[in-house]
Motif scaffolding. Structure first.
Motif, PDB file in Angstrom:
ATOM      1  N   LEU A   1       0.818  -1.203   0.000  1.00  0.00           N
ATOM      2  CA  LEU A   1       0.000   0.000   0.000  1.00  0.00           C
ATOM      3  C   LEU A   1       0.858   1.261   0.000  1.00  0.00           C
ATOM      4  O   LEU A   1       0.462   2.283  -0.560  1.00  0.00           O
ATOM      5  CB  LEU A   1      -0.958   0.007   1.192  1.00  0.00           C
TER       6      LEU A   1
ATOM      7  N   LEU B   1       1.411   2.718  -3.238  1.00  0.00           N
ATOM      8  CA  LEU B   1       0.242   3.337  -3.870  1.00  0.00           C
ATOM      9  C   LEU B   1      -0.083   4.718  -3.311  1.00  0.00           C
ATOM     10  O   LEU B   1      -1.119   5.293  -3.668  1.00  0.00           O
ATOM     11  CB  LEU B   1      -0.978   2.423  -3.709  1.00  0.00           C
TER      12      LEU B   1
ATOM     13  N   PRO C   1      -6.378   3.756  -6.184  1.00  0.00           N
ATOM     14  CA  PRO C   1      -6.836   2.397  -6.470  1.00  0.00           C
ATOM     15  C   PRO C   1      -8.285   2.207  -6.020  1.00  0.00           C
ATOM     16  O   PRO C   1      -8.812   3.002  -5.249  1.00  0.00           O
ATOM     17  CB  PRO C   1      -5.901   1.538  -5.612  1.00  0.00           C
ATOM     18  N   THR C   2      -8.911   1.177  -6.526  1.00  0.00           N
ATOM     19  CA  THR C   2     -10.217   0.773  -6.025  1.00  0.00           C
ATOM     20  C   THR C   2      -9.965  -0.193  -4.881  1.00  0.00           C
ATOM     21  O   THR C   2      -9.347  -1.235  -5.074  1.00  0.00           O
ATOM     22  CB  THR C   2     -11.050   0.090  -7.124  1.00  0.00           C
ATOM     23  N   ILE C   3     -10.428   0.175  -3.688  1.00  0.00           N
ATOM     24  CA  ILE C   3     -10.185  -0.635  -2.490  1.00  0.00           C
ATOM     25  C   ILE C   3     -11.503  -1.251  -2.054  1.00  0.00           C
ATOM     26  O   ILE C   3     -12.495  -0.544  -1.870  1.00  0.00           O
ATOM     27  CB  ILE C   3      -9.579   0.214  -1.365  1.00  0.00           C
TER      28      ILE C   3
ATOM     29  N   THR D   1     -16.926  -1.104  -2.176  1.00  0.00           N
ATOM     30  CA  THR D   1     -16.019  -0.726  -3.252  1.00  0.00           C
ATOM     31  C   THR D   1     -16.140   0.774  -3.507  1.00  0.00           C
ATOM     32  O   THR D   1     -17.214   1.265  -3.788  1.00  0.00           O
ATOM     33  CB  THR D   1     -16.389  -1.490  -4.540  1.00  0.00           C
TER      34      THR D   1
ATOM     35  N   VAL E   1      -4.873   6.892  -1.678  1.00  0.00           N
ATOM     36  CA  VAL E   1      -4.087   6.472  -0.521  1.00  0.00           C
ATOM     37  C   VAL E   1      -3.226   7.658  -0.105  1.00  0.00           C
ATOM     38  O   VAL E   1      -2.424   8.161  -0.885  1.00  0.00           O
ATOM     39  CB  VAL E   1      -3.201   5.247  -0.859  1.00  0.00           C
TER      40      VAL E   1
ATOM     41  N   LEU F   1      -7.167   7.122   3.857  1.00  0.00           N
ATOM     42  CA  LEU F   1      -7.721   7.269   2.513  1.00  0.00           C
ATOM     43  C   LEU F   1      -8.440   8.605   2.386  1.00  0.00           C
ATOM     44  O   LEU F   1      -8.997   9.112   3.354  1.00  0.00           O
ATOM     45  CB  LEU F   1      -8.702   6.131   2.224  1.00  0.00           C
TER      46      LEU F   1
ATOM     47  N   ILE G   1      -9.076  -4.870   4.716  1.00  0.00           N
ATOM     48  CA  ILE G   1      -9.076  -4.691   3.271  1.00  0.00           C
ATOM     49  C   ILE G   1      -9.110  -6.065   2.611  1.00  0.00           C
ATOM     50  O   ILE G   1      -8.298  -6.934   2.919  1.00  0.00           O
ATOM     51  CB  ILE G   1      -7.829  -3.889   2.816  1.00  0.00           C
TER      52      ILE G   1
ATOM     53  N   VAL H   1      -7.477  -4.868  -3.531  1.00  0.00           N
ATOM     54  CA  VAL H   1      -7.042  -3.578  -4.048  1.00  0.00           C
ATOM     55  C   VAL H   1      -6.850  -3.741  -5.558  1.00  0.00           C
ATOM     56  O   VAL H   1      -6.146  -4.637  -6.005  1.00  0.00           O
ATOM     57  CB  VAL H   1      -5.733  -3.108  -3.401  1.00  0.00           C
ATOM     58  N   GLU H   2      -7.505  -2.872  -6.330  1.00  0.00           N
ATOM     59  CA  GLU H   2      -7.384  -2.909  -7.786  1.00  0.00           C
ATOM     60  C   GLU H   2      -6.850  -1.561  -8.254  1.00  0.00           C
ATOM     61  O   GLU H   2      -7.296  -0.516  -7.791  1.00  0.00           O
ATOM     62  CB  GLU H   2      -8.753  -3.151  -8.430  1.00  0.00           C
ATOM     63  N   PHE H   3      -5.881  -1.603  -9.174  1.00  0.00           N
ATOM     64  CA  PHE H   3      -5.358  -0.369  -9.739  1.00  0.00           C
ATOM     65  C   PHE H   3      -4.850  -0.653 -11.131  1.00  0.00           C
ATOM     66  O   PHE H   3      -4.594  -1.786 -11.508  1.00  0.00           O
ATOM     67  CB  PHE H   3      -4.257   0.233  -8.856  1.00  0.00           C
TER      68      PHE H   3
END
Length: 105
Positions: free
Chosen positions: A46, A49, A54-56, A63, A68, A78, A97, A100-102
């Protein structure tokens, strides 16, 4: 987290006459160690990032797209900006969590 390990070791010595209880406590220690190692690894990831969006996906907040801001061993800070430009901040425990998508940029 260290106090938990010390407490468990105390319990091991206290219940040293019962090997079944010792085995259960050893399993709990291993589980705690794995969990702590996972949090440290997620914290390191993290930190890479910080400043990105990112989508957390979390257990508590679902979602959302969050920036970050800061990370330590247990928490991630956040930030989100709504349509009117108002900032919202959220402190989330790393252990909560789920994903995590980025985009990798």
């Amino acid at each position: 987290m260290m106090w938990v390990v010390v407490f468990i070791l105390f319990l091991i010595f206290f219940y040293s006459n019962n090997s079944e209880k010792i085995k259960k406590l050893e399993k709990k220690i291993k589980k705690l160690e794995r969990k702590e190692k996972g949090n440290a690894e997620m914290s390191r990831l993290l930190q890479e990032l910080i400043g990105k969006n990112p989508t957390i996906v979390g257990q508590v907040f679902g979602t959302s797209l969050w920036e970050v801001v800061d990370v330590d061993e247990e928490w991630v800070k956040l930030r989100s900006v709504d349509k009117e430009g108002k900032e919202k901040f959220k402190l989330q425990r790393i252990e909560d969590i789920q994903a995590v998508e980025f985009d990798g940029e």
